[in-house]
Design an enzyme around this catalytic site. Structure first.
Site, PDB file in Angstrom:
ATOM      1  N   THR A  87      29.664  66.046  21.562  1.00 32.21           N
ATOM      2  CA  THR A  87      28.469  66.233  22.379  1.00 32.21           C
ATOM      3  C   THR A  87      28.051  64.917  23.028  1.00 32.21           C
ATOM      4  OG1 THR A  87      26.092  66.670  22.268  1.00 32.21           O
ATOM      5  CG2 THR A  87      27.134  66.061  20.214  1.00 32.21           C
ATOM      6  N   SER A  99      19.752  63.757  16.194  1.00 33.56           N
ATOM      7  CA  SER A  99      19.321  64.747  15.195  1.00 33.56           C
ATOM      8  C   SER A  99      20.397  64.770  14.117  1.00 33.56           C
ATOM      9  CB  SER A  99      19.203  66.145  15.811  1.00 33.56           C
ATOM     10  OG  SER A  99      20.509  66.649  16.098  1.00 33.56           O
ATOM     11  N   TYR A 158      22.115  67.241  13.358  1.00 34.11           N
ATOM     12  CA  TYR A 158      23.246  67.962  13.970  1.00 34.11           C
ATOM     13  C   TYR A 158      24.115  66.973  14.758  1.00 34.11           C
ATOM     14  CZ  TYR A 158      25.480  69.813  18.101  1.00 34.11           C
ATOM     15  OH  TYR A 158      26.377  70.023  19.111  1.00 34.11           O
ATOM     16  N   HIS A 159      23.475  66.172  15.606  1.00 32.01           N
ATOM     17  CA  HIS A 159      24.258  65.225  16.410  1.00 32.01           C
ATOM     18  C   HIS A 159      24.983  64.218  15.514  1.00 32.01           C
ATOM     19  CE1 HIS A 159      21.592  66.824  19.636  1.00 32.01           C
ATOM     20  NE2 HIS A 159      22.641  66.603  20.396  1.00 32.01           N
ATOM     21  N   LYS A 196      28.297  65.466  14.489  1.00 26.61           N
ATOM     22  CA  LYS A 196      29.329  65.308  15.526  1.00 26.61           C
ATOM     23  C   LYS A 196      29.887  63.880  15.526  1.00 26.61           C
ATOM     24  CE  LYS A 196      29.089  69.337  17.834  1.00 26.61           C
ATOM     25  NZ  LYS A 196      30.227  70.225  18.071  1.00 26.61           N
TER      26      LYS A 196
HETATM   27  N1  USQ Z   1      13.823  70.485  25.867  1.00 24.55           N
HETATM   28  C1  USQ Z   1      12.660  70.739  26.572  1.00 24.55           C
HETATM   29  N2  USQ Z   1      12.170  71.993  26.543  1.00 24.55           N
HETATM   30  C2  USQ Z   1      12.769  73.013  25.876  1.00 24.55           C
HETATM   31  C3  USQ Z   1      13.959  72.735  25.173  1.00 24.55           C
HETATM   32  C4  USQ Z   1      14.454  71.452  25.192  1.00 24.55           C
HETATM   33  O1  USQ Z   1      12.075  69.856  27.213  1.00 24.55           O
HETATM   34  O2  USQ Z   1      12.229  74.117  25.898  1.00 24.55           O
HETATM   35  C5  USQ Z   1      14.402  69.127  25.928  1.00 24.55           C
HETATM   36  C6  USQ Z   1      14.717  68.458  24.611  1.00 24.55           C
HETATM   37  O3  USQ Z   1      13.635  67.752  24.105  1.00 24.55           O
HETATM   38  C7  USQ Z   1      15.893  67.571  24.983  1.00 24.55           C
HETATM   39  C8  USQ Z   1      16.585  68.314  26.105  1.00 24.55           C
HETATM   40  O4  USQ Z   1      15.650  69.265  26.580  1.00 24.55           O
HETATM   41  O5  USQ Z   1      15.429  66.359  25.494  1.00 24.55           O
HETATM   42  C9  USQ Z   1      17.831  69.063  25.701  1.00 24.55           C
HETATM   43  O6  USQ Z   1      17.519  69.933  24.643  1.00 24.55           O
HETATM   44  P1  USQ Z   1      18.422  71.210  24.321  1.00 24.55           P
HETATM   45  O7  USQ Z   1      17.772  71.945  23.200  1.00 24.55           O
HETATM   46  O8  USQ Z   1      18.727  71.966  25.555  1.00 24.55           O
HETATM   47  O9  USQ Z   1      19.783  70.533  23.918  1.00 24.55           O
HETATM   48  P2  USQ Z   1      20.177  69.653  22.655  1.00 24.55           P
HETATM   49  O10 USQ Z   1      19.250  69.789  21.511  1.00 24.55           O
HETATM   50  O11 USQ Z   1      20.419  68.284  23.167  1.00 24.55           O
HETATM   51  O12 USQ Z   1      21.526  70.345  22.208  1.00 24.55           O
HETATM   52  C10 USQ Z   1      22.310  71.157  23.099  1.00 24.55           C
HETATM   53  C11 USQ Z   1      23.208  72.038  22.267  1.00 24.55           C
HETATM   54  C12 USQ Z   1      24.139  71.162  21.479  1.00 24.55           C
HETATM   55  C13 USQ Z   1      24.870  70.221  22.388  1.00 24.55           C
HETATM   56  C14 USQ Z   1      23.911  69.445  23.258  1.00 24.55           C
HETATM   57  C15 USQ Z   1      24.570  68.638  24.328  1.00 24.55           C
HETATM   58  O13 USQ Z   1      22.447  72.859  21.411  1.00 24.55           O
HETATM   59  O14 USQ Z   1      25.060  71.960  20.770  1.00 24.55           O
HETATM   60  O15 USQ Z   1      25.585  69.337  21.595  1.00 24.55           O
HETATM   61  O16 USQ Z   1      23.067  70.362  23.946  1.00 24.55           O
HETATM   62  S1  USQ Z   1      23.718  67.130  24.603  1.00 24.55           S
HETATM   63  O17 USQ Z   1      22.300  67.387  24.790  1.00 24.55           O
HETATM   64  O18 USQ Z   1      24.308  66.519  25.763  1.00 24.55           O
HETATM   65  O19 USQ Z   1      23.883  66.369  23.403  1.00 24.55           O
END
Ligand code: USQ
Length: 502
Positions: free
Chosen positions: A222, A266, A268-269, A272
């Site tokens: 990720t 997190s 989770y991260h 990874k």
């Molecule tokens: N966020 C909002 N509003 C929401 C949901 C999330 O502002 O309603 C924000 C979060 O605070 C964060 C960002 O959006 O800053 C991304 O959150 P997310 O829940 O869409 O993604 P994340 O937790 O980072 O995890 C997701 C997948 C995970 C993958 C990752 C890729 O669940 O499996 O590894 O995206 S990355 O984000 O590039 O690490």
């Protein structure tokens, strides 16, 4: 024009079984040493054409009759690909795509994702079938036969038997719990995520060594492994480029070839990141080969195959645990809930549409690394600031006749909410011939079309109470307070401008 993988040779081919005079798998030498010192000594047998006997691994994919042209380059005829986590959002979508392209697809799943979403009391808003019905529909609609087994990745003896039966020539590893919030619920959830992800991957590496050392492991990492350095240091593709240097105390060292720093966001991260090190080590110790795919946040519902029949659809989650941000914003627009920006909204993330991500995976599968090679790709097609993303969803929603508002809510996470972001993503376009085809706006409007269907809209509304964030990184259990609600188009774009080096 030659296919991008035309010049690869038996060194890269999973059908080549090494028969050389040296046990190079444990010799600890660099591949360059092996190639030069042992020139002429390393020979292979082609598992596809054993009648050729032993020969030097120098035939290019272009010259080899086992590698045949198709729309993305050259593919190994009837290439056997095993997908771990085949029932998930990505696993199912990839299975259908590969099957339609002529790959021999097998896969395992223990339906853990379905259980975790059920634990929340949520459901996939796009209804999906049970696996037996999915397999039947794949056969009936697409003519695709998938060899599926219900196996938990932690059940190593059963997985070993399946690997021995299939002898996959590539393994795509999606069998992980993918949610940051789920890993932050409490101690037992954090442990569950790390146990499933870290130990599942570690056990898999031992099985690959034992059963299919020539296979390529395509492992889903990720972008969140890197975090978002406040200095603005570029996020290279996992490994420092040759000309990167570190300066300190009037001295200078090359960083070229070293893994770049990780700063996960997190538990989770963190799992990874741990995987990264385990895969990296296994490649080093046993000459396994792997692509570690640092994927951005996925969004979307569409590929040609899943859209073919309602029984072939892939899941789509919007609850606070398993919904990712774009998918959640679109569902919120549909149900009339102001789009939930966490904190300032100046966070920047890498994103990629489902359809584009699937194409990247196909391109990686048909262009394997050499033995011992651990490589990383940053799989993103665009960088977006959350506040701007919300505006984009609102605009698309308004075009579809929806009345969309945006809300800033207290950020339940501990994350930098104002930071620069420069991401390097050069390998997919330059080494693997990938060009993104799905603009953000296009996928958002496809999602709106799907989610406006009455049954899906009803399923969104049924679970509206599970959308606001309640899982906080500080451990307190409480729904985030709303800080403000505003009309789209009324705010300045503040914060940093993202930079994507392609
Ligand atoms: N966020 C909002 N509003 C929401 C949901 C999330 O502002 O309603 C924000 C979060 O605070 C964060 C960002 O959006 O800053 C991304 O959150 P997310 O829940 O869409 O993604 P994340 O937790 O980072 O995890 C997701 C997948 C995970 C993958 C990752 C890729 O669940 O499996 O590894 O995206 S990355 O984000 O590039 O690490």
């Amino acid at each position: 024009m030659k296919a991008y993988n035309a010049e690869k040779t038996c060194w890269n081919c999973p059908a080549a079984v090494f028969k050389g005079n040296v046990d190079f798998r444990a010799c600890g030498q660099s591949m360059e040493d092996i190639k030069s010192v042992e020139e002429g000594l390393i020979v292979i047998e082609c598992s596809r054409r054993p009648e050729l006997g032993h020969f030097e691994p120098s035939i290019t994919f272009d010259e080899c009759p086992e590698w045949i042209p198709f729309q993305y380059g050259l593919m190994l005829k009837d290439m056997r690909v095993m997908i771990l986590g085949i029932d998930g959002y990505l696993g199912w979508t990839l299975a259908l795509k590969l099957g339609k392209l002529g790959f021999k697809v097998s896969g395992i799943d223990n339906f853990l994702r379905r259980d975790c979403v059920m634990e929340k009391g949520a459901h996939t808003i796009v209804p999906i079938e049970r696996m037996t019905e999915r397999l039947h529909a794949a056969r009936e609609v697409l003519g695709v036969n998938i060899n599926f087994r219900r196996i938990d990745i932690l059940d190593r003896s059963t997985l070993k038997e399946f690997l021995e039966e299939v002898k996959p020539e590539a393994i795509v590893h999606y069998a992980e719990i993918p949610s940051a919030p789920y890993s932050m619920v409490d101690c037992s959830h954090a442990i569950r995520v790390q146990e499933n992800n870290v130990l599942g991957t570690l056990g898999l590496l031992f099985l690959i060594k034992e059963v299919v050392p020539e296979t390529c492991l395509i492992k889903l990492g990720t972008m969140g492994e890197y975090g978002s350095p406040l200095t603005g240091r570029p996020l290279y593709e996992g490994i420092f480029p040759a000309d990167a240097v570190m300066k300190w105390d009037d001295r200078e060292w090359s960083l070229g070839g070293e893994l770049t720093p990780r700063d996960p966001v997190s538990f989770y991260h963190v799992s990874k990141v741990q995987d990264t090190f385990n895969v990296y080590e296994a490649c080093k110790y046993w000459w396994l080969r792997s692509y570690d795919v640092m994927q951005g946040v996925i969004y979307g519902v569409h590929t040609d195959e899943v859209a073919e029949d309602s029984r072939l659809r892939t899941r789509l989650d919007i609850d606070e645990w398993f919904g990712t941000v774009v998918n959640r914003f679109v569902a919120q627009a549909i149900m009339g809930m102001p789009l939930t920006i966490y904190g300032t909204g100046e966070q920047i993330r890498g994103f990629i549409a489902l359809e584009d991500a699937m194409e990247c995976m196909v391109r990686l599968i048909i262009s394997p690394p050499e033995p011992g090679q651990y490589d990383v790709v940053n799989q993103v097609s665009g960088l977006h600031k959350l506040s701007v993303l919300a505006e984009t969803v609102a605009e698309a929603g308004e075009k579809a006749g929806l009345d969309v508002k945006i809300q800033k809510v207290e950020n339940p996470r501990v994350e930098a909410d104002k930071h620069p972001l420069e991401v390097v993503s050069k390998k997919l376009p330059h080494t693997f011939g990938f060009e993104p085809k799905v603009p953000l706006e296009k996928e958002i409007s496809r999602m709106i079309d799907v989610m406006m269907q009455p049954e899906i809209k009803r399923r969104i509304e049924e679970k509206a109470h599970l959308v606001m964030p309640r899982t906080r990184w500080d451990g307190f259990k409480k729904e985030s307070d709303v800080l403000e609600v505003y009309e789209p188009g009324t705010r300045e774009d503040t914060g940093y401008t993202p930079v994507l080096d392609r």
